[in-house]
Write a protein that holds these residues in place. Structure first.
Motif: not given
Length: 847
Positions: A26-30, A141-148, A291-294, A349-355
């Motif tokens: 999920f997370l940016p690796d940079s 969305g709510s699952n992506a909120s943890m990542l955010t 960001f979604l293109d990435r 689906t979570i990754k897209n919401q997080f992105t």
């Protein structure tokens, strides 16, 4: 051998063993991440997306983050109906947290033209409110909120530090805790170790009512403006405390879709929304696309969805100097499901919401000054427009003090200034009126609340096409121009503690009491009186008191000597029953009233109501929930909810009122003799929309509905098929009906015409028995919103309510939703009259 091979293919294709996705997916690796910040897995016990997070785990994780990070503070903004906490995280740089109260005050002052000139937007952070999963069964969305939250707390480096210095993120991890928990439980209990991806699997097909709604089965993404639900009120309080620049609203859509972000269809933007708002929305959209293109995700914009109804989360901010953004992610509805784009996995689906959260954060950072300047200018321009507009104030009035109070309370929650009318003006009595000056900070929102329009660029709407609140509350209201308005009309400022006063005029009686019926909470009082065992009657004629005051038809008589309780006990019961209402009761010492005397046969005896409602598969949970909410929250009346699958076992003799909300009742066909038998003994059956049509089809009633003729428009382009069909839909508009004020269905109402909400193309023909049509559409019915010319012709003169006789019982058929979204206070009265007075309707007045 061939059969075995095919069976192997089918089994293999409908199951999937998915490797767990760790944070690196999920997370940016940079970036590097602070190891002292707890990861989701370390708190909730599994990787994000491995299971659907339940609300309790979500709360634990957010509190753990706040405890570990100096970038986060957390508050509980309130509790849901199921007593779950609503959280709001404030995430920003530690230096900002040191003076966060000042940052908050300054940001709020940007919305006040009298204070904003002294503020330098170049020195202020932008504010983003990120909200997730207001529909509980749209859980990515709510699952992506943890990542955010984790990313904002743990990411390291000068870039993230600079962003956090310039942006304040308000993160609500779950707009709908009750619905989210309901759905998470469903998805988790049906998860297989080897994931089943077949769309036919039970995991992807929730039982009624599903997890989309809150406790009372409301779509909370329609309540941002009316704020009738406790979750909405808690959330709106935080919105107004901060006035964010951007509000994101994370949703899901069909499994075969991709990812949507606003702007929506340009022609379907509300005209009150300034063009600059849409320009900024499109500009922010460029960040989402990048960001979604990435990550290689497909997406689209400027299609399907609109920005018209201000009661939605993505549109509500647009009339308040902010930018609302809707995200719609294709839904896996479980852990992994087949789609036209391949197997759609929940972690994706979570990754897209997080992105999309990251792209929003980036936009808020890079567009900071532009967003702040827009907010500042929006309120300045709005104030200037208000000063130049012909409407200088709105006066609203009603004899129903409780309903009028609820209207003012709703405006007060939206930070709209409301005042008592200081003196009589323009035909309005100051004792029963409020005045709302338009030249105030929320002038555009005021304009939206009283907006009336019947012509549109586009005939298709994602939601309702009209939401005038004066009409919804059935108030008398009028705008005042320069000649009619001056500041001397502004009396005391309204506050939410100014509740109407109940009153027993004349004190304790040894003879009888008369309770007026026009107050919104009169049904609540009558139910308490019945619950205490008192006998009551309802007047079918006007009553003239000794002082000359006339009490309307529908007045409730409570005699004293005919009760089992003492006079003092009766007085105490009535006094307690009308507490917290605006109900007026008159104590009488004689039955020798003018017009009719209190012993007249014009008084019909009432019985205590015992109410059941049919719910379950095929029935609209929204309509059922609105009825449940009204009875439970407003009137404190118990209502038994009988599932359609249990109906055959239910003992209907326990109830004298049965409610059938809008829905499909085909599975209950075998129960028609049972319903008919119950009606024969005197029950009252209240049927809404398709339920009324079904009862007609079953020949239980003689109610007739107009048939929709097949289209005969000739050849049309295939691409126009959806639009042509959609143009015939009545998605939600306001119409005018005329009433028979002497009919029990209209008791307590004062005007011969009223607005009613309609979102159906069912047209009920008038009964040949003219007494059976207490509400009829006028010959010019459209008041506000969209309806096709063909449908308005069909609607003219049709019946909105029809009463049918079945033995000693009555069937009361409604074509329209009188309880729509809990803010149609004006027509709630019709439903409650059916509940209490259906038993009194004369058999000869029914079809």
């Amino acid at each position: 051998m061939r059969k075995i091979y095919l069976l192997f293919i089918l089994v293999f294709s409908s199951s999937l063993t998915v490797a767990q996705k760790d944070l690196s997916y999920f997370l940016p690796d940079s970036l590097e991440y602070d190891s002292s910040i707890p990861t989701p897995e370390s708190v909730i016990g599994h990787q994000v997306g491995e299971w659907h997070v339940t609300h309790d785990k979500l709360v634990y994780y957010m509190k753990a983050l706040a405890a570990a990070s100096n970038r986060i503070t957390i508050i509980e903004s309130g509790k849901t109906y199921e007593d779950r906490p609503q959280l709001l995280l404030t995430i920003t740089h530690p230096e900002n947290h040191k003076n966060i109260d000042q940052i908050k005050r300054d940001h709020k002052n940007l919305t006040n033209p009298e204070l904003s000139n002294g503020l330098d937007v170049n020195e202020m952070p932008s504010v983003v409110m990120m909200g997730f999963s207001i529909h509980g069964n749209e859980p990515s969305g709510s699952n992506a909120s943890m990542l955010t939250a984790y990313y904002l707390a743990a990411a390291q480096g000068s870039d993230i530090e600079d962003k956090l210095k310039n942006v304040v993120v308000l993160l609500d991890p779950s707009f709908n805790p009750d619905g989210l928990n309901r759905f998470a439980t469903w998805a988790n209990i049906h998860k297989s170790e080897n994931l089943v991806t077949d769309p036919n699997d039970r995991e992807f097909n929730e039982v009624w009512p599903g997890g989309r709604t809150n406790h009372y089965w409301f779509d909370m993404n329609r309540d941002w403006l009316p704020t009738q639900l406790v979750e909405s009120r808690n959330r709106i309080a935080q919105f107004h405390a901060w006035k964010p620049n951007i509000l994101t609203d994370h949703h899901e859509m069909g499994t075969n879709s991709t990812f949507f972000f606003q702007p929506g269809i340009p022609e379907r933007t509300h005209p009150i929304t300034p063009q600059k708002n849409q320009d900024l929305t499109a500009q922010i959209g460029e960040y989402h696309a990048e960001f979604l293109d990435r990550i290689g995700s497909l997406y689209y914009s400027k299609e399907s969805f609109d920005d018209f109804y201000y009661g939605k989360g993505s549109t509500f901010p647009d009339v308040q100097g902010a930018v609302g953004i809707l995200f719609e992610q294709a839904s896996s509805r479980g852990h992994a499901q087949e789609s036209v784009n391949g197997v759609l996995e929940f972690p994706f689906t979570i990754k897209n919401q997080f992105t999309a959260s990251l792209s929003t954060f980036q936009a808020a950072y890079e567009m900071r000054t532009e967003l702040l300047t827009f907010q500042k200018d929006f309120y300045k321009n709005s104030k200037q427009m208000a000063s130049q507009a012909s409407e200088k104030a709105w006066v609203v009035s009603d004899l129903d003090q409780s309903k009028l109070f609820r209207f003012a309370e709703m405006l007060d929650r939206q930070e709209i200034e409301v005042y008592k009318l200081a003196k009589n003006t323009a035909g309005f009595d100051s004792d029963n009126s409020f005045i709302i000056p338009t030249n105030q900070n929320q002038s555009r929102l005021i304009k939206a609340i009283f907006d009336v329009r019947t012509s549109f660029k586009d005939s298709l709407f994602y939601d309702v096409s009209a939401f005038n609140m004066g009409m919804a509350f059935n108030l008398d209201y009028k705008s005042l121009d320069n000649k009619g308005f001056n500041s001397s009309l502004l009396g005391e400022r309204f506050t939410a503690d100014q509740k109407p006063n109940s009153n027993i005029i004349g004190g304790k009686s040894e003879y009888a009491y008369l309770m007026e019926w026009h107050d919104f909470y009169a049904p609540k009082a009558l139910n308490k009186i019945h619950k205490a065992g008192l006998r009551t009657k309802v007047s079918t004629e006007e009553i003239v008191l000794s002082n000359g005051e006339t009490l309307a038809i529908g007045t409730i008589l409570i005699p004293v000597k005919q009760q089992n309780q003492s006079a003092i006990q009766i007085y105490q019961i009535i006094e307690e029953a009308i507490t917290e209402t605006g109900v007026k009761v008159h104590a009488l010492n004689s039955g020798n009233t003018s017009g009719v005397n209190l012993g007249s046969p014009s008084f019909e005896p009432l019985t205590k109501t015992s109410i059941a409602m049919v719910i379950g598969e095929g029935i609209s949970p929204y309509d059922a929930g609105e009825i449940w909410f009204l009875m439970d929250q407003h009137y404190e009346m118990p209502i038994t909810k009988i599932d359609v699958n249990d109906f055959r076992r239910a003992d209907l003799s326990r109830y004298n009122v049965l409610i059938m909300p809008d829905g499909r009742y085909g599975s209950m066909g075998s129960q028609m003799p049972k319903i008919q038998s119950w009606l024969q003994t005197g029950g009252t059956l209240i049927a809404y929309q398709s339920a009324a049509k079904w009862l007609s089809d079953q020949k239980l009633t003689k109610v007739k509905f107009k048939k929709n003729k097949a289209d005969t428009i000739g050849y049309e382009a295939y691409e126009d098929l959806g639009n042509n069909r959609g143009a015939q839909v009545i998605g939600g508009a306001i119409f005018e009906v005329e009433l028979d004020l002497s009919h029990p269905i209209a008791y307590g109402l004062k005007k011969e015409k009223m607005p009613i909400f309609r979102n159906t193309t069912l047209f009920m023909e008038k009964s040949k028995n003219q007494y059976a049509n207490p509400l009829r559409y006028t010959q010019s019915p459209l008041l506000n919103g969209y309806i096709s010319e063909e449908n308005v012709e069909k609607l003219k003169g049709t019946s909105a309510v029809s009463v049918s006789r079945v033995g000693a019982g009555k069937v009361i058929s409604f074509t329209d939703n009188t309880n729509f979204r809990a803010f149609w206070y004006g027509t709630n009265r019709l439903f409650m009259n059916a509940v209490f007075f259906g038993q009194t309707i004369s058999g000869s007045s029914a079809e």
